[in-house]
Design an enzyme around this catalytic site. Structure first.
Site, short mmCIF file in Angstrom:
data_model
loop_
_atom_site.label_atom_id
_atom_site.label_comp_id
_atom_site.label_asym_id
_atom_site.label_seq_id
_atom_site.Cartn_x
_atom_site.Cartn_y
_atom_site.Cartn_z
N ARG A 94 63.72 24.33 35.42
CA ARG A 94 62.72 24.88 36.35
C ARG A 94 63.42 25.60 37.49
O ARG A 94 64.62 25.49 37.66
CB ARG A 94 61.79 23.77 36.87
CG ARG A 94 62.52 22.61 37.54
CD ARG A 94 61.53 21.59 38.13
NE ARG A 94 62.24 20.40 38.59
CZ ARG A 94 62.34 19.27 37.87
NH1 ARG A 94 61.78 19.18 36.69
NH2 ARG A 94 63.01 18.24 38.37
N ASP A 99 72.30 21.20 40.79
CA ASP A 99 71.46 20.01 40.67
C ASP A 99 72.17 18.89 39.91
O ASP A 99 72.98 19.15 39.03
CB ASP A 99 70.14 20.40 39.96
CG ASP A 99 69.05 19.36 40.16
OD1 ASP A 99 69.17 18.52 41.07
OD2 ASP A 99 68.07 19.39 39.39
N GLY A 100 71.81 17.65 40.24
CA GLY A 100 72.29 16.49 39.48
C GLY A 100 73.26 15.58 40.21
O GLY A 100 73.81 14.65 39.61
N SER A 139 66.72 22.84 49.88
CA SER A 139 65.44 23.55 49.80
C SER A 139 64.50 23.10 50.91
O SER A 139 64.69 22.04 51.52
CB SER A 139 64.79 23.28 48.43
OG SER A 139 64.30 21.95 48.38
N THR A 140 63.45 23.88 51.12
CA THR A 140 62.40 23.51 52.08
C THR A 140 61.87 22.11 51.71
O THR A 140 61.67 21.26 52.58
CB THR A 140 61.24 24.54 51.99
OG1 THR A 140 61.77 25.84 52.20
CG2 THR A 140 60.15 24.25 52.99
N GLU A 141 61.70 21.89 50.40
CA GLU A 141 61.13 20.61 49.94
C GLU A 141 62.11 19.46 50.10
O GLU A 141 61.70 18.29 50.17
CB GLU A 141 60.72 20.73 48.46
CG GLU A 141 59.50 21.60 48.22
CD GLU A 141 59.77 23.11 48.30
OE1 GLU A 141 60.95 23.51 48.22
OE2 GLU A 141 58.80 23.88 48.45
N ASN A 142 63.42 19.75 50.19
CA ASN A 142 64.40 18.67 50.36
C ASN A 142 64.27 17.96 51.72
O ASN A 142 64.80 16.87 51.90
CB ASN A 142 65.84 19.18 50.18
CG ASN A 142 66.20 19.54 48.75
OD1 ASN A 142 67.00 20.43 48.49
ND2 ASN A 142 65.61 18.83 47.78
N GLY A 170 72.63 13.28 42.47
CA GLY A 170 72.11 11.91 42.57
C GLY A 170 72.28 11.16 41.26
O GLY A 170 72.75 10.02 41.24
N ARG A 171 71.94 11.83 40.16
CA ARG A 171 72.07 11.18 38.84
C ARG A 171 73.53 10.91 38.51
O ARG A 171 73.88 9.88 37.94
CB ARG A 171 71.44 12.06 37.75
CG ARG A 171 69.94 11.87 37.64
CD ARG A 171 69.28 12.98 36.89
NE ARG A 171 69.15 14.17 37.73
CZ ARG A 171 68.79 15.36 37.28
NH1 ARG A 171 68.57 15.52 35.99
NH2 ARG A 171 68.66 16.37 38.12
N TRP A 172 74.41 11.82 38.89
CA TRP A 172 75.85 11.65 38.65
C TRP A 172 76.33 10.38 39.36
O TRP A 172 77.06 9.57 38.77
CB TRP A 172 76.60 12.87 39.18
CG TRP A 172 78.06 12.91 38.88
CD1 TRP A 172 78.66 13.44 37.78
CD2 TRP A 172 79.12 12.42 39.71
NE1 TRP A 172 80.02 13.31 37.86
CE2 TRP A 172 80.33 12.69 39.04
CE3 TRP A 172 79.17 11.78 40.95
CZ2 TRP A 172 81.58 12.34 39.56
CZ3 TRP A 172 80.41 11.43 41.47
CH2 TRP A 172 81.60 11.71 40.78
C1 IPE Z 1 66.63 22.07 43.83
O1 IPE Z 1 66.96 20.81 43.40
C2 IPE Z 1 67.15 22.31 45.22
C3 IPE Z 1 68.60 22.39 45.35
C4 IPE Z 1 69.47 22.38 44.39
C5 IPE Z 1 69.07 22.55 46.71
P1 IPE Z 1 65.94 19.59 43.53
O2 IPE Z 1 66.60 18.41 42.93
O3 IPE Z 1 65.46 19.45 44.92
O4 IPE Z 1 64.72 20.08 42.62
P2 IPE Z 1 63.53 19.28 41.93
O5 IPE Z 1 62.87 18.48 43.01
O6 IPE Z 1 64.12 18.39 40.90
O7 IPE Z 1 62.66 20.32 41.34
C1 IPE Z 2 71.33 18.47 44.04
O1 IPE Z 2 71.41 17.21 43.49
C2 IPE Z 2 71.65 18.50 45.51
C3 IPE Z 2 70.51 18.80 46.39
C4 IPE Z 2 69.29 19.02 46.01
C5 IPE Z 2 70.77 18.81 47.81
P1 IPE Z 2 70.21 16.16 43.59
O2 IPE Z 2 70.39 15.39 44.86
O3 IPE Z 2 68.91 16.83 43.46
O4 IPE Z 2 70.51 15.22 42.37
P2 IPE Z 2 69.46 14.63 41.32
O5 IPE Z 2 68.66 15.79 40.82
O6 IPE Z 2 68.63 13.64 42.04
O7 IPE Z 2 70.31 14.02 40.26
MG MG Z 3 67.73 17.27 41.87
#
Ligand code: IPE
Ligand code: IPE
Ligand code: MG
Length: 251
Positions: free
Chosen positions: A198, A24-25, A69-72, A27-29
């Site tokens: 989480r 995770d992270g 994830s499913t939610e992605n 997007g923020r990076w």
């Molecule tokens: C969890 O990250 C799913 C993956 C790393 C693929 P998310 O960024 O989707 O999770 P939430 O929405 O912050 O809980």
């Molecule tokens: C994890 O990074 C990659 C995926 C969920 C596919 P995010 O895209 O969730 O990055 P943040 O959490 O927005 O920084």
């Molecule tokens: Mg994320």
């Protein structure tokens, strides 16, 4: 390559057999550097490669990466497209390394929802690498823990309906064997990057007794040293599985 001083601190006899990572992270990076989110995903690939190499070099048997994830699916379509393209390109590019390092690729999740070119690349790579036995790399794609449990319950329900199984015989092993993850041991260690604490619908059933390591490091920056630190943290824990500390120390 892992720095020899760092490697020497890790006890090879107490390595987790299965490590699962919520990457995770990204997007923020990207945002921190004034770029679009997709830029973070592109740089995340480097961390993926490093995690796979580190796990294989140390002799970890199973590495599960939460990639989508499913939610992605609820993300902007442009971001989803970029992630799918990145997935195909990365798998194609990494296949020779998988062959060289004895890495077997597997997937968990509702992969029939992925674009057809992704499905094709995944199927080909799974087939090509199926004889490799140094490490199993499991990509969680269009995956969620609840989805897998619901699918498993459906399969079990069908067996009951067909008279193959009686409800009284449904136990942990029946549910286990109906899950996408049935062929793998449960993760000993779960790592989540980016500071979020989480589970986000990851391996809900399988992490019942996993040790959890949260790190503030954003996924594109997660390197060999961070992975090794997570392993050292794991090795400092006492896994009691409901017993007392005394029972664990003198079994
Ligand atoms: C969890 O990250 C799913 C993956 C790393 C693929 P998310 O960024 O989707 O999770 P939430 O929405 O912050 O809980
Ligand atoms: C994890 O990074 C990659 C995926 C969920 C596919 P995010 O895209 O969730 O990055 P943040 O959490 O927005 O920084
Ligand atoms: Mg994320």
């Amino acid at each position: 390559m892992i720095d020899s001083q760092l490697k020497a601190q890790i006890d090879p006899a107490r390595l987790p057999e299965h490590v699962a990572i919520i990457m995770d992270g990204n997007g923020r990076w990207a945002k921190q550097q004034g770029h679009l989110r997709v830029f973070g995903h592109k740089h995340g690939v480097r961390a993926v490669r490093s995690a796979i190499e580190t796990a294989a070099e140390l002799g970890i048997g199973y590495l599960t990466l939460y990639a989508f994830s499913t939610e992605n699916w609820n993300r902007p379509q442009l971001e989803i497209n970029a992630l799918m393209e990145l997935l195909v390109n990365t798998i194609e590019k990494e296949t020779p390394t998988f062959m060289l390092n004895g890495i077997r690729l597997q997937t968990i999740g509702n992969t029939s929802q992925l674009p057809s070119n992704c499905q094709k690349t995944l199927e080909e790579t799974v087939e090509k690498t199926k004889g490799n036995n140094r490490m199993t790399l499991i990509l969680a794609l269009s995956y969620s823990g609840r989805w897998d449990i619901i699918e498993a319950v459906r399969k079990i329900g069908q067996r009951v309906q067909q008279g193959e199984l009686s409800p009284q015989d449904i136990d942990e092993s029946v549910l286990n064997s109906a899950l996408n993850t049935s062929a793998y041991p449960n993760p000993d260690l779960l790592i989540r990057t980016s500071g979020e604490q989480r589970i986000s619908n990851f391996l809900l059933w399988e992490i019942a007794y996993s040790e959890i390591h949260f790190t503030p490091v954003l996924w594109p920056d997660f390197g060999v040293e961070d992975f090794c630190n997570a392993l050292l943290d794991f090795q400092s824990r006492e896994r009691r599985f409901g017993k007392t500390g005394e029972q664990i120390q003198t079994p």
